[in-house]
Design a protein around this motif. Structure first.
Motif, short mmCIF file in Angstrom:
data_model
loop_
_atom_site.label_atom_id
_atom_site.label_comp_id
_atom_site.label_asym_id
_atom_site.label_seq_id
_atom_site.Cartn_x
_atom_site.Cartn_y
_atom_site.Cartn_z
N TYR A 181 -5.82 7.12 0.99
CA TYR A 181 -6.30 7.15 2.37
C TYR A 181 -7.59 7.96 2.45
CZ TYR A 181 -2.24 4.89 4.46
OH TYR A 181 -1.30 3.96 4.83
N ASN A 197 -8.31 10.48 3.94
CA ASN A 197 -8.11 11.93 3.84
C ASN A 197 -7.72 12.35 2.43
OD1 ASN A 197 -5.55 10.95 3.67
ND2 ASN A 197 -4.76 11.99 5.48
N ASN A 254 11.22 9.24 3.47
CA ASN A 254 10.07 9.30 4.38
C ASN A 254 8.80 9.61 3.60
OD1 ASN A 254 12.15 10.81 6.81
ND2 ASN A 254 11.17 8.84 7.02
N GLY A 255 7.76 8.87 3.92
CA GLY A 255 6.46 9.15 3.30
C GLY A 255 6.32 8.62 1.89
N ALA A 256 7.27 7.77 1.45
CA ALA A 256 7.23 7.27 0.07
C ALA A 256 6.11 6.27 -0.14
CB ALA A 256 8.57 6.64 -0.29
N GLY A 257 5.73 5.57 0.92
CA GLY A 257 4.67 4.56 0.79
C GLY A 257 5.13 3.16 1.16
N LYS A 258 6.28 3.04 1.78
CA LYS A 258 6.79 1.71 2.14
C LYS A 258 5.90 1.03 3.17
CE LYS A 258 10.67 3.50 3.65
NZ LYS A 258 10.43 4.92 3.37
N SER A 259 5.63 1.73 4.27
CA SER A 259 4.82 1.11 5.32
C SER A 259 3.39 0.86 4.84
CB SER A 259 4.78 2.00 6.56
OG SER A 259 6.08 2.14 7.08
N THR A 260 2.90 1.73 3.98
CA THR A 260 1.57 1.51 3.43
C THR A 260 1.54 0.21 2.63
OG1 THR A 260 1.24 3.90 3.29
CG2 THR A 260 -0.21 2.52 1.94
N GLN A 297 7.16 -1.19 11.78
CA GLN A 297 8.06 -0.05 12.02
C GLN A 297 7.95 0.45 13.45
OE1 GLN A 297 7.44 3.10 9.19
NE2 GLN A 297 9.15 4.31 9.92
N GLU A 306 11.95 -1.25 8.60
CA GLU A 306 13.00 -0.53 9.32
C GLU A 306 13.39 -1.19 10.63
OE1 GLU A 306 12.63 3.69 9.41
OE2 GLU A 306 11.49 3.65 7.54
N HIS A 322 16.46 2.87 5.99
CA HIS A 322 17.02 4.16 5.55
C HIS A 322 18.54 4.09 5.51
CE1 HIS A 322 13.10 6.22 6.81
NE2 HIS A 322 13.15 6.10 5.51
N1 LIG Z 1 -3.45 6.27 8.32
C1 LIG Z 1 -3.11 7.20 7.42
N2 LIG Z 1 -4.00 8.14 7.06
C2 LIG Z 1 -3.67 9.07 6.15
N3 LIG Z 1 -2.49 9.16 5.53
C3 LIG Z 1 -1.55 8.24 5.86
C4 LIG Z 1 -1.81 7.22 6.82
N4 LIG Z 1 -0.71 6.46 6.93
C5 LIG Z 1 0.20 6.98 6.09
N5 LIG Z 1 -0.30 8.05 5.44
C6 LIG Z 1 0.39 8.87 4.42
O1 LIG Z 1 0.75 8.04 3.34
C7 LIG Z 1 2.03 8.40 2.84
C8 LIG Z 1 2.94 7.19 2.87
O2 LIG Z 1 3.20 6.85 4.22
P1 LIG Z 1 4.04 5.58 4.63
O3 LIG Z 1 3.92 5.43 6.09
O4 LIG Z 1 3.65 4.44 3.78
O5 LIG Z 1 5.51 6.05 4.25
P2 LIG Z 1 6.90 5.32 4.51
O6 LIG Z 1 7.52 5.13 3.16
O7 LIG Z 1 6.74 4.13 5.33
O8 LIG Z 1 7.70 6.45 5.28
P3 LIG Z 1 8.77 6.33 6.48
O9 LIG Z 1 10.08 6.03 5.84
O10 LIG Z 1 8.77 7.68 7.07
O11 LIG Z 1 8.31 5.27 7.40
C9 LIG Z 1 2.52 9.54 3.73
O12 LIG Z 1 2.28 10.76 3.06
C10 LIG Z 1 1.68 9.44 4.96
O13 LIG Z 1 1.46 10.71 5.52
#
Ligand SMILES: Nc1ncnc2c1ncn2[C@@H]1O[C@H](COP(=O)(O)OP(=O)(O)OP(=O)(O)O)[C@@H](O)[C@H]1O
Ligand SMILES: [Mg+2]
Lengths: 257, 307
Positions: free
Chosen positions: B13, B15, B39-45, B84, B161, B193
C-alpha cells in the motif's frame, strides 16, 4: 466492443445522475433560480438604469448572458463534483469500478449528467431573465455550442476536483477560492475594455472570459474577444481537461488504493 | 482451466504496508472455496485486486483464463462481488440498486428486471424492493449485496465475510442459498471468520496469514491433519479428584467438567472404561472448540514462530 454494451452502462449512469439532481431539485434547481433573480433585480433593474449602457447595450441586456452563463458553470461543476465525490465517499463508486465499463464511458456518463443540469438550470435562469428584459438571440448555433462546451469543461473540472478530494472541505474549497473569483472576473458584469491594459492581459488567462464573451456573442452579437479565438480556447480547454481526467481515472487516482 | 489463478501476487500500500507478500492460489471451476485468515491477513486486499478495486503491486491473476490486465472486461464479467462493507447508495431503493448494477454490466432493463425479481425474491427482499436501502436491517443489506452481485449471473461469486453480523437462522438460509447456487455451477469463493461456516460449506480451503498463504488444501485433508482433539466431558455427579487417565493430558475444570486432550492414535473408549470403573457417569461430551478452529490456531501459531 459492441456499441450496445457501451450504451447501456452509459445511459444507466446518465439516468442515475439526472434522477439524482432532480430528486433533490430544491437543492439543485431552485437556488440558482433565486440567486439569479436577485442579480437581475439588483444589478439589472435597480442599479442598471444608473449605469446606463455597456458597449451600446442596456446594462441588464449586457449582463443577462453573463448571469445565465454563471449559473451554467456553477451547476455543471457542482453536479459532477458532489455526485462523484459522494459516490467515492459512500463507496458506491465501487459498483461501477467492478463492472466492465471503460473509463471513458464512466467519464462520459458523469459529464453528461453535469451538462444536463447545466442546460436545465440555464433554461430556468433564461426564463427568469425574460421577466426582466427581452432577450436577443443573435445565433442559435453559437449559443448552444458555447453552452455545451462550457458545461463539458466545467463538468470535467468538477470531476478532477472530486477525484482529488479526500474530504467534504475539498469540494468546496475550489469553487469558493478559484471558481467564484474567476467567474466574477470573467466579464460577467463588465466589458474588459474597462480594465487597465495590464489586467486585460491577466484576464486573457481566465477561461471564463472566453465562455462569457462567446455566449454574449451568441445572444447579442457583441464580444470583447473574436469569436474564433474564443472557440479555439474553448476547444483547447475541453481537450486538455478531457485528457487529464481520463488519465487520472486510468491510473485510479483517488479511487483505487 | 481454473476459475481463478493467482500467481505471485504482491501488494504494498502507499503507506509502505506490505499487505500481500507473494500469493499463489488456484480455485477450480465449480469449487466452493474458503479463504480464511485472521484480521488484517490480506483477504480483502486479495479480493479487491481480483475485482479491480485495488491496484496490485506485482503478480498476475487470471479469471476463467482471462488476464485481469489484458482482458479486463472479460475477467470482470465473470465475477460477482459481495464486499465486506456496505457500499451501495443510501438514497436509492433496493430495486434501483440492483437494476443499476445490471445496467453497469450492460444488461438490458427487461432482462435485469426478471433477474432482480428472481434474486431479490430468493433472498426475501422482493416485498421491500421499493424501500430505500438505508431502511434495511444489517442482514437485509448483506442479502441485497448478494442479489446485486448476481444480476449478471457471474460464473464466480466472491463473498467477503457475507455472514458477519447475521443471525443464526438467517446464516443457515444464506448457506442453503449458496449451496444451491454452487450446485447449479457457480464457483464460490468466500472469506469468513466463522470456521464452522467454512467447515460445513467449503470443499477447498486456503489459510492466509500476514500476507502469505500458510495452507492450501482440501477441507478433508486439512481436517485429517488434526492430530489431537480436546473434549469436555460433563459429569452427572460432581467429583473432587480425577482418576488416573493412562497419562492423557487432563484437567478438572469444575466439579462436573473434565477437559481431556485425546491424540488421534489414542483410543477414546479407554476414557469411558476408566470413568466406569471409578463409578463416574458421563452425561455428555463435546468438542472444546470446532475442529477447524484448533487447526487454524495451530497453523497461525506455527507461521508466527517461523517469522
Ligand atoms: N487502503 C489501505 N491503505 C493502507 N493499508 C491498508 C489499506 N487497506 C488495507 N490495508 C492494510 O492491509 C492489511 C490487510 O488488510 P485486509 O483488509 O486485506 O485484511 P483482511 O484479511 O480482509 O482483514 P479482516 O478479516 O479484518 O477483514 C492490513 O494490515 C490493513 O491495515
Ligand atoms: Mg477483510
Amino acid at each position: 466492443m459492441p456499441l450496445q454494451s457501451l450504451f447501456i452502462p452509459f445511459s444507466t449512469i446518465v439516468i442515475k445522475e439526472v434522477s439524482r439532481f432532480m430528486r433533490i431539485w430544491v437543492q439543485t434547481i431552485v437556488p440558482p433560480a433565486i440567486s439569479m433573480t436577485l442579480y437581475f433585480v439588483i444589478f439589472g433593474s435597480l442599479i442598471g438604469p444608473r449605469i446606463g449602457t455597456m458597449n451600446g447595450f442596456d446594462y441588464i441586456d449586457y449582463i443577462a448572458p453573463g448571469i445565465i452563463m454563471m449559473s451554467i458553470i456553477n451547476n455543471a461543476y457542482a453536479n459532477v463534483v458532489s455526485s462523484f465525490y459522494g459516490a467515492k465517499f459512500q463507496r458506491h463508486i465501487e459498483e461501477i469500478l467492478v463492472a466492465p465499463i471503460p473509463n471513458f464511458i464512466i467519464l462520459a456518463g458523469y459529464v453528461t449528467g453535469g451538462v444536463v443540469r447545466g442546460f436545465l438550470v440555464g433554461m430556468v435562469v433564461t426564463i427568469v431573465a425574460l421577466f426582466f428584459t427581452d432577450l436577443h438571440l443573435h445565433s442559435f448555433t453559437i449559443t448552444i455550442a458555447v453552452v455545451l462546451m462550457t458545461s463539458i469543461v466545467f463538468s470535467l473540472a468538477g470531476m478532477i476536483n472530486a477525484i482529488f478530494a479526500n474530504k467534504f472541505d475539498d469540494i468546496s474549497i475550489i469553487p469558493t477560492f478559484v471558481l467564484t473569483p474567476l467567474i466574477y472576473l470573467g466579464g460577467v458584469f463588465y466589458s474588459i475594455d474597462l480594465l487597465p491594459e495590464f489586467w486585460q492581459k491577466v484576464s486573457a488567462f481566465n477561461p471564463i472570459l472566453y465562455m462569457v464573451n462567446a455566449f454574449r456573442y451568441g445572444m447579442l452579437g457583441e464580444s470583447d474577444i473574436s469569436i474564433t479565438h474564443a472557440f479555439i480556447m474553448l476547444i483547447i480547454f475541453t481537450i486538455t481537461l478531457l485528457i487529464v481526467s481520463l488519465q487520472l481515472l486510468n491510473r485510479g487516482v483517488g479511487i483505487k488504493s | 482451466m481454473p476459475a481463478l489463478e493467482i500467481n505471485n501476487l504482491k501488494k504494498i500500500y502507499p503507506n509502505k504496508l506490505e499487505a500481500l507478500k507473494g500469493i499463489d492460489l488456484n480455485v477450480n471451476q465449480g469449487d466452493f472455496f474458503a479463504l480464511l485468515g485472521p484480521n488484517g491477513a490480506g483477504k480483502s486486499t486479495t479480493i479487491g485486486i481480483i475485482c479491480g478495486l485495488v491496484n496490485k503491486t506485482s503478480g498476475a491473476i487470471k479469471v476463467f483464463g482471462h488476464d485481469i490486465d489484458s482482458e479486463n472486461s472479460a475477467a470482470k464479467s465473470c465475477i460477482g462481488i459481495v464486499p465486506q462493507e456496505i457500499n451501495f447508495s443510501q438514497f436509492e431503493t433496493c430495486l434501483g440498486i440492483v437494476l443499476n448494477q445490471g445496467g453497469y454490466y450492460g444488461i438490458k432493463r427487461r432482462v435485469a428486471m426478471k433477474r432482480a425479481e428472481k434474486y431479490l425474491g430468493k433472498l426475501g427482499l422482493w416485498e421491500r424492493r421499493n424501500e430505500y436501502s438505508r431502511n434495511l436491517s444489517g442482514g437485509m443489506k448483506r442479502r441485497l449485496m448478494i442479489a446485486r452481485a448476481l444480476i449478471h449471473e457471474p460464473k464466480m461469486l466472491i463473498l467477503d465475510e457475507p455472514t458477519a453480523g447475521v443471525d443464526v437462522e438467517l446464516r443457515r438460509s444464506m448457506w442453503d442459498f449458496l449451496i444451491d447456487l454452487n450446485q447449479q455451477g457457480t464457483t464460490i469463493v468466500l472469506t469468513t471468520h466463522y470456521l464452522e461456516e467454512a467447515e460445513s460449506l467449503c470443499k477447498n480451503i486456503a489459510i492466509i496469514d500476514q500476507g502469505k498463504i500458510v495452507e492450501d488444501t482440501s477441507m478433508k485433508q486439512l481436517l485429517s491433519k488434526l492430530d489431537k482433539e480436546t473434549f469436555f466431558f460433563d459429569l452427572v455427579e460432581p467429583i473432587t479428584m480425577l482418576p488416573d487417565l493412562n497419562g492423557l493430558s487432563s484437567k478438572l475444570i469444575d466439579p462436573t467438567t473434565v477437559e481431556i486432550e485425546i491424540l488421534r492414535k489414542d483410543n477414546i473408549n479407554q476414557v469411558f472404561d476408566i470413568f466406569s470403573s471409578n463409578n463416574i457417569n458421563v452425561c455428555s461430551m463435546r468438542n472444546k472448540s470446532s475442529r477447524l478452529e484448533e487447526l487454524f490456531l495451530d497453523l497461525l501459531d506455527n507461521n508466527n514462530r517461523t517469522d
